[in-house]
Design a protein around this motif. Structure first.
Motif, PDB file in Angstrom:
ATOM      1  N   TRP A 195       0.827  -1.215   0.000  1.00  0.00           N
ATOM      2  CA  TRP A 195       0.000   0.000   0.000  1.00  0.00           C
ATOM      3  C   TRP A 195       0.860   1.263   0.000  1.00  0.00           C
ATOM      4  CZ3 TRP A 195      -4.738   0.324  -1.542  1.00  0.00           C
ATOM      5  CH2 TRP A 195      -5.643  -0.718  -1.343  1.00  0.00           C
ATOM      6  N   VAL A 196       1.958   1.287   0.762  1.00  0.00           N
ATOM      7  CA  VAL A 196       2.749   2.523   0.794  1.00  0.00           C
ATOM      8  C   VAL A 196       3.540   2.740  -0.490  1.00  0.00           C
ATOM      9  CG1 VAL A 196       2.944   2.585   3.311  1.00  0.00           C
ATOM     10  CG2 VAL A 196       4.751   1.499   1.978  1.00  0.00           C
ATOM     11  N   ASP A 197       3.569   1.752  -1.361  1.00  0.00           N
ATOM     12  CA  ASP A 197       4.146   1.984  -2.687  1.00  0.00           C
ATOM     13  C   ASP A 197       3.338   3.000  -3.486  1.00  0.00           C
ATOM     14  OD1 ASP A 197       6.337   0.389  -2.486  1.00  0.00           O
ATOM     15  OD2 ASP A 197       5.651  -1.180  -3.825  1.00  0.00           O
ATOM     16  N   GLY A 198       2.118   3.292  -3.023  1.00  0.00           N
ATOM     17  CA  GLY A 198       1.291   4.270  -3.728  1.00  0.00           C
ATOM     18  C   GLY A 198       0.724   3.699  -5.016  1.00  0.00           C
ATOM     19  N   GLY A 199       0.652   4.535  -6.048  1.00  0.00           N
ATOM     20  CA  GLY A 199       0.062   4.065  -7.297  1.00  0.00           C
ATOM     21  C   GLY A 199       0.706   4.722  -8.497  1.00  0.00           C
ATOM     22  N   ALA A 200       0.810   3.976  -9.584  1.00  0.00           N
ATOM     23  CA  ALA A 200       1.303   4.542 -10.836  1.00  0.00           C
ATOM     24  C   ALA A 200       0.255   5.496 -11.408  1.00  0.00           C
ATOM     25  CB  ALA A 200       1.582   3.422 -11.833  1.00  0.00           C
ATOM     26  N   LEU A 201       0.704   6.544 -12.073  1.00  0.00           N
ATOM     27  CA  LEU A 201      -0.224   7.458 -12.740  1.00  0.00           C
ATOM     28  C   LEU A 201      -0.800   6.797 -13.991  1.00  0.00           C
ATOM     29  CD1 LEU A 201       1.828  10.791 -12.555  1.00  0.00           C
ATOM     30  CD2 LEU A 201       0.095   9.941 -10.948  1.00  0.00           C
ATOM     31  N   ARG A 202      -2.023   7.176 -14.350  1.00  0.00           N
ATOM     32  CA  ARG A 202      -2.650   6.659 -15.573  1.00  0.00           C
ATOM     33  C   ARG A 202      -2.144   7.373 -16.826  1.00  0.00           C
ATOM     34  NH1 ARG A 202      -6.976   3.409 -15.819  1.00  0.00           N
ATOM     35  NH2 ARG A 202      -7.546   4.337 -17.813  1.00  0.00           N
ATOM     36  N   THR A 203      -1.146   8.214 -16.691  1.00  0.00           N
ATOM     37  CA  THR A 203      -0.675   9.030 -17.805  1.00  0.00           C
ATOM     38  C   THR A 203      -0.467   8.216 -19.070  1.00  0.00           C
ATOM     39  OG1 THR A 203       0.504  10.343 -16.156  1.00  0.00           O
ATOM     40  CG2 THR A 203       1.083  10.713 -18.464  1.00  0.00           C
ATOM     41  N   TYR A 204       0.113   7.019 -18.926  1.00  0.00           N
ATOM     42  CA  TYR A 204       0.490   6.230 -20.104  1.00  0.00           C
ATOM     43  C   TYR A 204      -0.699   5.544 -20.759  1.00  0.00           C
ATOM     44  CZ  TYR A 204       0.748   2.923 -16.158  1.00  0.00           C
ATOM     45  OH  TYR A 204       0.492   2.198 -15.022  1.00  0.00           O
ATOM     46  N   ARG A 205      -1.891   5.751 -20.250  1.00  0.00           N
ATOM     47  CA  ARG A 205      -3.091   5.173 -20.873  1.00  0.00           C
ATOM     48  C   ARG A 205      -3.919   6.215 -21.629  1.00  0.00           C
ATOM     49  NH1 ARG A 205      -3.320  -0.039 -19.176  1.00  0.00           N
ATOM     50  NH2 ARG A 205      -2.443  -0.460 -17.108  1.00  0.00           N
ATOM     51  N   HIS A 206      -3.508   7.460 -21.591  1.00  0.00           N
ATOM     52  CA  HIS A 206      -4.343   8.523 -22.141  1.00  0.00           C
ATOM     53  C   HIS A 206      -3.560   9.419 -23.095  1.00  0.00           C
ATOM     54  CE1 HIS A 206      -7.750   7.683 -19.451  1.00  0.00           C
ATOM     55  NE2 HIS A 206      -6.825   7.380 -18.557  1.00  0.00           N
ATOM     56  N   THR A 207      -4.244   9.861 -24.148  1.00  0.00           N
ATOM     57  CA  THR A 207      -3.676  10.801 -25.105  1.00  0.00           C
ATOM     58  C   THR A 207      -3.263  12.080 -24.365  1.00  0.00           C
ATOM     59  OG1 THR A 207      -5.098   9.930 -26.849  1.00  0.00           O
ATOM     60  CG2 THR A 207      -4.220  12.125 -27.191  1.00  0.00           C
ATOM     61  N   THR A 314     -23.033   5.233 -25.925  1.00  0.00           N
ATOM     62  CA  THR A 314     -22.206   4.408 -25.054  1.00  0.00           C
ATOM     63  C   THR A 314     -22.390   4.837 -23.608  1.00  0.00           C
ATOM     64  OG1 THR A 314     -19.979   3.478 -24.816  1.00  0.00           O
ATOM     65  CG2 THR A 314     -20.119   5.848 -25.261  1.00  0.00           C
ATOM     66  N   HIS A 315     -21.569   4.298 -22.712  1.00  0.00           N
ATOM     67  CA  HIS A 315     -21.659   4.574 -21.281  1.00  0.00           C
ATOM     68  C   HIS A 315     -20.527   5.513 -20.864  1.00  0.00           C
ATOM     69  CE1 HIS A 315     -19.525   0.916 -22.279  1.00  0.00           C
ATOM     70  NE2 HIS A 315     -18.731   1.139 -21.247  1.00  0.00           N
ATOM     71  N   GLU A 316     -20.654   6.083 -19.680  1.00  0.00           N
ATOM     72  CA  GLU A 316     -19.741   7.128 -19.234  1.00  0.00           C
ATOM     73  C   GLU A 316     -18.286   6.680 -19.207  1.00  0.00           C
ATOM     74  OE1 GLU A 316     -17.197   9.239 -16.426  1.00  0.00           O
ATOM     75  OE2 GLU A 316     -18.056   7.237 -16.109  1.00  0.00           O
ATOM     76  N   ALA A 317     -18.032   5.452 -18.739  1.00  0.00           N
ATOM     77  CA  ALA A 317     -16.652   4.982 -18.648  1.00  0.00           C
ATOM     78  C   ALA A 317     -15.990   4.932 -20.023  1.00  0.00           C
ATOM     79  CB  ALA A 317     -16.606   3.609 -17.985  1.00  0.00           C
ATOM     80  N   ALA A 318     -16.738   4.514 -21.041  1.00  0.00           N
ATOM     81  CA  ALA A 318     -16.183   4.461 -22.392  1.00  0.00           C
ATOM     82  C   ALA A 318     -15.862   5.862 -22.901  1.00  0.00           C
ATOM     83  CB  ALA A 318     -17.147   3.758 -23.331  1.00  0.00           C
ATOM     84  N   VAL A 319     -16.745   6.818 -22.619  1.00  0.00           N
ATOM     85  CA  VAL A 319     -16.483   8.198 -23.043  1.00  0.00           C
ATOM     86  C   VAL A 319     -15.185   8.693 -22.413  1.00  0.00           C
ATOM     87  CG1 VAL A 319     -17.310  10.575 -22.908  1.00  0.00           C
ATOM     88  CG2 VAL A 319     -18.917   8.722 -23.430  1.00  0.00           C
ATOM     89  N   ARG A 320     -14.983   8.354 -21.140  1.00  0.00           N
ATOM     90  CA  ARG A 320     -13.821   8.852 -20.412  1.00  0.00           C
ATOM     91  C   ARG A 320     -12.525   8.183 -20.856  1.00  0.00           C
ATOM     92  NH1 ARG A 320     -12.937   8.112 -14.735  1.00  0.00           N
ATOM     93  NH2 ARG A 320     -14.998   7.171 -14.604  1.00  0.00           N
ATOM     94  N   ILE A 321     -12.604   6.913 -21.272  1.00  0.00           N
ATOM     95  CA  ILE A 321     -11.376   6.157 -21.529  1.00  0.00           C
ATOM     96  C   ILE A 321     -11.023   6.061 -23.011  1.00  0.00           C
ATOM     97  CG2 ILE A 321     -10.218   3.944 -21.166  1.00  0.00           C
ATOM     98  CD1 ILE A 321     -12.274   3.412 -18.967  1.00  0.00           C
ATOM     99  N   ILE A 322     -11.998   5.798 -23.862  1.00  0.00           N
ATOM    100  CA  ILE A 322     -11.651   5.412 -25.236  1.00  0.00           C
ATOM    101  C   ILE A 322     -12.300   6.277 -26.318  1.00  0.00           C
ATOM    102  CG2 ILE A 322     -11.047   3.030 -24.700  1.00  0.00           C
ATOM    103  CD1 ILE A 322     -13.849   2.188 -25.570  1.00  0.00           C
ATOM    104  N   ASP A 323     -12.952   7.372 -25.951  1.00  0.00           N
ATOM    105  CA  ASP A 323     -13.466   8.320 -26.943  1.00  0.00           C
ATOM    106  C   ASP A 323     -12.323   9.238 -27.341  1.00  0.00           C
ATOM    107  OD1 ASP A 323     -14.806  10.183 -28.461  1.00  0.00           O
ATOM    108  OD2 ASP A 323     -15.957  11.036 -26.794  1.00  0.00           O
ATOM    109  N   LYS A 324     -11.736   8.976 -28.519  1.00  0.00           N
ATOM    110  CA  LYS A 324     -10.545   9.716 -28.941  1.00  0.00           C
ATOM    111  C   LYS A 324     -10.712  10.259 -30.359  1.00  0.00           C
ATOM    112  CE  LYS A 324      -7.110   6.990 -26.370  1.00  0.00           C
ATOM    113  NZ  LYS A 324      -5.897   6.139 -26.521  1.00  0.00           N
ATOM    114  N   THR A 325     -10.344  11.520 -30.519  1.00  0.00           N
ATOM    115  CA  THR A 325     -10.277  12.123 -31.849  1.00  0.00           C
ATOM    116  C   THR A 325      -8.838  12.525 -32.114  1.00  0.00           C
ATOM    117  OG1 THR A 325     -10.805  14.300 -30.927  1.00  0.00           O
ATOM    118  CG2 THR A 325     -12.653  12.969 -31.705  1.00  0.00           C
ATOM    119  N   GLY A 326      -8.553  12.851 -33.367  1.00  0.00           N
ATOM    120  CA  GLY A 326      -7.207  13.292 -33.710  1.00  0.00           C
ATOM    121  C   GLY A 326      -6.249  12.141 -33.937  1.00  0.00           C
ATOM    122  N   PRO A 327      -4.977  12.459 -34.138  1.00  0.00           N
ATOM    123  CA  PRO A 327      -3.972  11.428 -34.462  1.00  0.00           C
ATOM    124  C   PRO A 327      -3.811  10.419 -33.325  1.00  0.00           C
ATOM    125  CG  PRO A 327      -3.142  13.641 -34.929  1.00  0.00           C
ATOM    126  CD  PRO A 327      -4.401  13.821 -34.161  1.00  0.00           C
TER     127      PRO A 327
END
Length: 474
Positions: A195-207, A314-327
């Motif tokens: 638990w004290v290791d904390g958490g990795a950021l989600r940066t690498y999953r998002h444009t 679609t549902h909210e989670a999909a909009v937040r995670i995989i709704d992507k425009t552009g390159p």
């Protein structure tokens, strides 16, 4: 007197310490299916050169009773083997899934379980002990699924910018410590460190920062879990209130004071209800959209240039995670883009690993279709997604052509890997396994291994090192 451990730490350790309480036949049967599925994913991932480079151990090792890495010829220490195994299983975003307030892929925990079981089985043979069996592997999977999944029911790490692999580290730490012979106290100490290791950021999953790290992050978490288990067994002292420490604990530091809980008793619920991806590799929130696109592909046919717009509800989670425009930067970006996956499905009537490559993405029709897509949240779909009685992952598509005609709405609420569609999924998992094995083994051997793995009753009592004998590639 030392402070008491956090209640969540105590509950997880107490649950992990008692594998004999796992009695659900449904959970055991599903764990076997999840194992076959994850094995297929590992073999299929090897086709990608970047996957092979990432999974290869950094240094040769002379560790006694080395852990073999699934689908390869690598033999190394259990910590490195967990990283390599997790990278292979997760590379194509094709293994099982759990959707709740937090998302994740519980079979990622197999990365810690399988190498340890192989190492311990070899050690037991050398010392006259009893080697762990495939049944032990499956029970450990059930426990790890449960820990990760029930944590996900209560706390959304993603809302705080953190990645779900923190829960892989927690679940794998508990189970790895138990597999190594640790006591409940050992597990509590190991979990304190996890638990004290904390958490990795989600940066690498998002444009605009999507990279292949999203495919090795879970292996990294599993590897860390194995290391923490060993440290705990060596007596490493641990924080007792890693979650609740005022100001400095996980909750205050990373979650804005949100309380981490286990909202239901730990049993076997998650494995019994886990979602599989037996058919095609696509981020799970888009699975039903892709299936709907398969159904509409014949109506599109040679009318691709006549399409005026493609509407996706679609549902909210999909909009937040995989709704992507552009390159889209790379394959890791494309397999997390709803519009890209739907475009490929409409153009080809199928979706395979090769459709995410740079070569496939250069087809000008793909981006032309993406530009015509309109993605909106359907509140009913968002409600059904979180409803524990339904757990829908709904999407609907409608294509309108330039002459004003349209296909009508094609709606699919339940993906094929859902428990309510499990009978459809099982033969697809076996086909996926044969395809994966066939990509690395001679045809005759691949068929033999597939038959051995599919015979669950005979497999259960197989020692773990004998299982790995089947699954390594010279």
């Amino acid at each position: 007197m030392s402070a008491a451990y956090d209640d969540v730490v105590v509950q997880i350790a107490e649950y992990a310490a008692h594998p004999e309480r796992i009695e659900s036949e449904l959970a055991l049967r599903t764990a076997h299916l999840s194992f076959l599925d994850a094995t297929a994913c590992a073999f299929l991932g090897l086709a990608d050169a970047e996957c092979r480079r990432t999974a290869e151990p950094l240094f040769p090792t002379a560790a006694p009773h080395p852990s073999r890495v699934l689908a390869t010829g690598y033999a190394t220490d259990p910590v490195q083997a967990a990283f390599s195994t997790g990278t292979l299983i997760r590379w194509l975003d094709f293994n099982d899934t759990w959707l709740a307030l937090e998302w994740g892929h519980p079979s990622d925990n197999l990365a810690a379980i399988l190498p340890l079981a192989d190492h311990l089985a070899q050690r037991a043979r050398a010392t006259g002990g009893t080697p762990p069996t495939v049944r032990d592997v499956l029970v450990a999977m059930i426990q790890a699924h449960e820990i990760q999944g029930v944590l996900a029911l209560g706390t959304a790490l993603n809302r705080h910018g953190l990645d779900h692999v923190a829960y892989v580290r927690i679940a794998s730490t508990a189970v790895a410590t138990r597999l190594l012979g640790g006591s409940e106290e050992d597990m509590r100490r190991a979990l304190g460190h996890a638990w004290v290791d904390g958490g990795a950021l989600r940066t690498y999953r998002h444009t605009p920062n999507v990279t292949w790290r999203k495919s090795w992050a879970a292996g990294d978490a599993a590897s860390r879990a194995v290391r923490l288990a060993y440290l705990a067994l060596r007596g490493a002292e641990s924080p007792r209130t890693p979650l609740t420490a005022k100001g400095w604990g996980f909750q205050d530091s990373l979650l804005g004071g949100h309380q981490v809980t286990l909202p239901q008793p730990l049993a076997s619920y998650v494995m019994e209800n886990v979602l599989l991806k037996p058919w095609f590799p696509a981020e799970y929130h888009g699975q039903t959209a892709v299936e709907a696109a398969f159904r509409l592909a014949p109506a599109v046919g040679d009318r691709v240039t006549e399409i005026d717009r493609i509407e996706i509800r679609t549902h909210e989670a999909a909009v937040r995670i995989i709704d992507k425009t552009g390159p889209l930067a790379n394959p890791a970006d494309r397999d997390h883009c709803l519009q890209y996956m739907v475009a490929i499905a409409l153009l080809h009537g199928r979706l395979d690993e090769e459709h995410y490559t740079d070569e496939a993405a250069t087809d000008p029709r793909v981006d032309a279709l993406r530009e015509r897509m309109i993605v909106t949240e359907d509140p009913e779909y968002s409600r059904a997604y979180l409803d524990p009685a339904e757990r829908a992952v709904a999407n609907a598509l409608r294509i309108t052509f330039s002459d004003g005609t349209d296909t009508g709405w094609q709606e699919i609420r339940i993906p094929i890997g859902h428990p309510r569609r499990r009978p459809e999924a099982e033969p697809l998992v076996r086909d996926k396994l044969r395809r994966g094995l066939g990509s690395a083994l001679p045809d005759e051997r691949a068929e033999l291994v597939a038959e051995r793995l599919a015979d669950r009753d005979a497999l259960l009592d197989t020692p773990a090192d004998d299982l790995l004998d089947l699954l390594v590639v010279p």
